[in-house]
Design a protein around this motif. Sequence first.
Motif, PDB file in Angstrom:
ATOM      1  N   ALA A  83      36.870  31.373  37.371  1.00  0.00           N
ATOM      2  CA  ALA A  83      38.053  31.723  36.583  1.00  0.00           C
ATOM      3  C   ALA A  83      38.567  33.095  37.001  1.00  0.00           C
ATOM      4  N   LEU A  84      37.643  34.016  37.251  1.00  0.00           N
ATOM      5  CA  LEU A  84      38.018  35.373  37.660  1.00  0.00           C
ATOM      6  C   LEU A  84      38.813  35.344  38.965  1.00  0.00           C
ATOM      7  N   LEU A 106      39.764  40.517  35.128  1.00  0.00           N
ATOM      8  CA  LEU A 106      38.807  40.506  34.021  1.00  0.00           C
ATOM      9  C   LEU A 106      39.478  40.962  32.731  1.00  0.00           C
ATOM     10  N   GLY A 107      40.356  41.957  32.837  1.00  0.00           N
ATOM     11  CA  GLY A 107      41.093  42.396  31.662  1.00  0.00           C
ATOM     12  C   GLY A 107      42.018  41.313  31.140  1.00  0.00           C
ATOM     13  N   ALA A 108      42.651  40.577  32.052  1.00  0.00           N
ATOM     14  CA  ALA A 108      43.552  39.499  31.647  1.00  0.00           C
ATOM     15  C   ALA A 108      42.783  38.371  30.980  1.00  0.00           C
ATOM     16  N   LEU A 109      41.601  38.056  31.513  1.00  0.00           N
ATOM     17  CA  LEU A 109      40.771  37.018  30.879  1.00  0.00           C
ATOM     18  C   LEU A 109      40.331  37.460  29.486  1.00  0.00           C
ATOM     19  N   LEU A 114      38.768  34.777  27.308  1.00  0.00           N
ATOM     20  CA  LEU A 114      37.974  34.018  28.280  1.00  0.00           C
ATOM     21  C   LEU A 114      37.034  34.887  29.102  1.00  0.00           C
ATOM     22  N   ALA A 115      36.798  36.116  28.685  1.00  0.00           N
ATOM     23  CA  ALA A 115      35.934  37.002  29.467  1.00  0.00           C
ATOM     24  C   ALA A 115      34.547  36.393  29.668  1.00  0.00           C
TER      25      ALA A 115
END
Length: 232
Positions: A83-84, A106-109, A114-115
Motif C-alpha cells: 500500500a505504501l 505514510l502520512g497520507a495513509l 490505513l497506516a
Amino acid sequence: MTAWVQLESVDLHFGAVHALRGVNLRIAAGERVAVIGANGCGKSTLLRVLHGLLRPTAGSLQRDARLGQAMVFQKPFALRASALSNVALGLWLRGTRWQAAKQAALGALGRVGLAQVALRNARTLSGGQLQRLALARAWSLRPHVLLLDEPTASLDPHAKREVEALMADFAAAGMTLVFASHNLGQVKRLATRVVYMEQGRVLADLPVDAFFNGPLAETSREADLFVRGELG
C-alpha cells in the motif's frame, strides 16, 4: 467564485455513440458538485472529460491549469506492491525522491486510517480499504480538485461512512469535489449542487436544496421522476 472549469456546447462521440450532447457546465473552485442520473446517462464520461482523459468531439472546454486535480475511480487499480509503494509511486513520478515519497505516503495513509496496513500487498486489501488507498494516493498529490466516480458504489455501510467522512473532511479543507453517485442520501449529505444527466445531456443543474425540495418538475420532469424513484 473563480471558475475551475467551463464547458460550452460540449459533445463527445464514441464512433456512432453520442455520449455527451451539448453540455454547458461551469464549476467554481470550492464547490461540491454531485453528478447523478441512471446508468449510461454520461456521468462517468463527463468526469473523464473534466479530468482530461477524454477530449470533446465538439464544443470548448477551458480549465484553470493552476488548480491541480486528481481522480478516484469506482474500481481503483492497485499495483502488486505494498500500500505504501502504491501511494509513494505517484509522488516519485512527480519528482519527489523515493525516501521522501515514502514518508509522505505514510502520512497520507495515516490520513485515511490505513497506516497499519502500509506494508501489506495492496491487492489483499478489502474493497473499503482499497477505496481509501485510492483517496490517500489522490490526497498525497495535494490537489485543489478531486473527481470521484461512484466512490462508494460497492462498499458496505461502514466502509461507505468512512469514505464519506474523508470526502467531507477534504471539502471542509477547501478542496473542490465533483462526484458521480447513485446514492441520493450521499448527495444530500455531501453536495452543494446537483447536476442531473440523461442520455448525455444535462437536464437540471441546481443547488442541492432546490433540487430536492423545490418544484423540480418545472425544471426537468425526468429529474423529478428519477428523484421519486420512477426512473433509473
